[in-house]
Write an enzyme that holds these catalytic residues in place. Sequence first.
Site, short mmCIF file in Angstrom:
data_model
loop_
_atom_site.label_atom_id
_atom_site.label_comp_id
_atom_site.label_asym_id
_atom_site.label_seq_id
_atom_site.Cartn_x
_atom_site.Cartn_y
_atom_site.Cartn_z
N LEU A 39 0.84 -1.19 0.00
CA LEU A 39 0.00 0.00 0.00
C LEU A 39 0.88 1.24 0.00
CD1 LEU A 39 -2.86 -0.78 2.58
CD2 LEU A 39 -3.17 -0.22 0.15
N ASP A 40 0.43 2.29 -0.70
CA ASP A 40 1.14 3.56 -0.66
C ASP A 40 1.29 4.04 0.78
OD1 ASP A 40 1.35 3.67 -3.37
OD2 ASP A 40 -0.28 5.10 -3.68
N LEU A 41 2.32 4.85 1.02
CA LEU A 41 2.56 5.38 2.35
C LEU A 41 1.33 6.08 2.91
CD1 LEU A 41 4.52 6.21 4.67
CD2 LEU A 41 5.05 8.25 3.31
N ALA A 43 -1.80 5.68 2.04
CA ALA A 43 -3.01 4.86 2.00
C ALA A 43 -3.16 4.06 3.28
CB ALA A 43 -2.97 3.92 0.79
N ARG A 209 -4.03 6.09 -7.76
CA ARG A 209 -3.68 7.48 -8.07
C ARG A 209 -3.73 7.73 -9.57
NH1 ARG A 209 1.89 8.11 -6.47
NH2 ARG A 209 2.00 5.84 -6.29
#
Length: 333
Positions: A39-41, A43, A209
């Site tokens: 997961l993105d930082l 998110a 994104r």
Amino acid sequence: MAPSGFILLDKAAGETSFKALFPLKRVFCTKRVGHAGTLDLRASGLIIAATGRATRLLPYVEAKDKCYTFRLHLGYETDTLEWDGDVVEQDESCHPGAEEENDESVILSEAQRSRRIQGGLTREDLEAILPQFTGDIDQVPPRYCAVKIDGRRASDWAERGKDFEMKPRRIHIESLRVVGEGGLTEGCSGKEFATFDIECVCSKGTYVRALGRDIARALGTCGCVSQIRRHRIGKVSVESAVRGEDLTREHLKSVEQVLDFPVVKLDADQMAVIRKGNWIPWREPVEGAERQQGRGDDCERLVFAADASGNVLSVCRYEPGRICPKIYLGEDE
């Protein structure tokens, strides 16, 4: 030997996926941990992690479809495609009071032009273009991402100001639907004229994104996203997950609780053959043998092989007439 199984984690926004694994190492006293689907930082949401031999099954977890929600901000785009990045494009034409001539560069219907002059695109406009993003589509990942370019992450090159090209990748979007509108996110670096909350069910490799960016462009404007949250991987929901600080050994899940492969029970002699890497004859049909590793008719059908006590000891490939071993999960003899 450290226990083997899966742990369902609810990652907090602002925490890296790697750091989210630290409690596992402490609680289960092992360095043999891993996770499926970074997961993105910024998110939050579900991460399925594994310890011990269950780490061998993470590719099958990562192959499952995923469900996200995110907030789409229309009116500006940033370098990171997040709401608080450096603004690289600002659409002044969409704000109330903008002169009509500023809209001439945007290809929209007359009805859409009228609504934009009045203050922005509507929910109906958004819902009208979402179908073009469902099914198999090509997506260009964000420049700030973990995709490797010449041996380095694209985000590393982007931070250094290097010029490089991101190549499109084929992904699958199962569904998109608008679940809210008008929400506020603090810290926006640009001027938005509308926000919409969207639910997305998609395949491995999808960048939310980038999806937000492309949806905004299809609407004739620019956009970025915030509040990305992963709610589900396969049939596993974040509602069953635990925060890292609350993790205990009791939260360990068996492999069959996370991966829904059919279970076939073998006697001791059959299991010994599987343990040695050989196939066994199998005349009975296996109901629900799941197709994995792709969408074609040649996909593998995978099953769990359990001993007489019900302990899952192997992942096997089911073929009509036989069962072939793939990954042994039991202890070494």
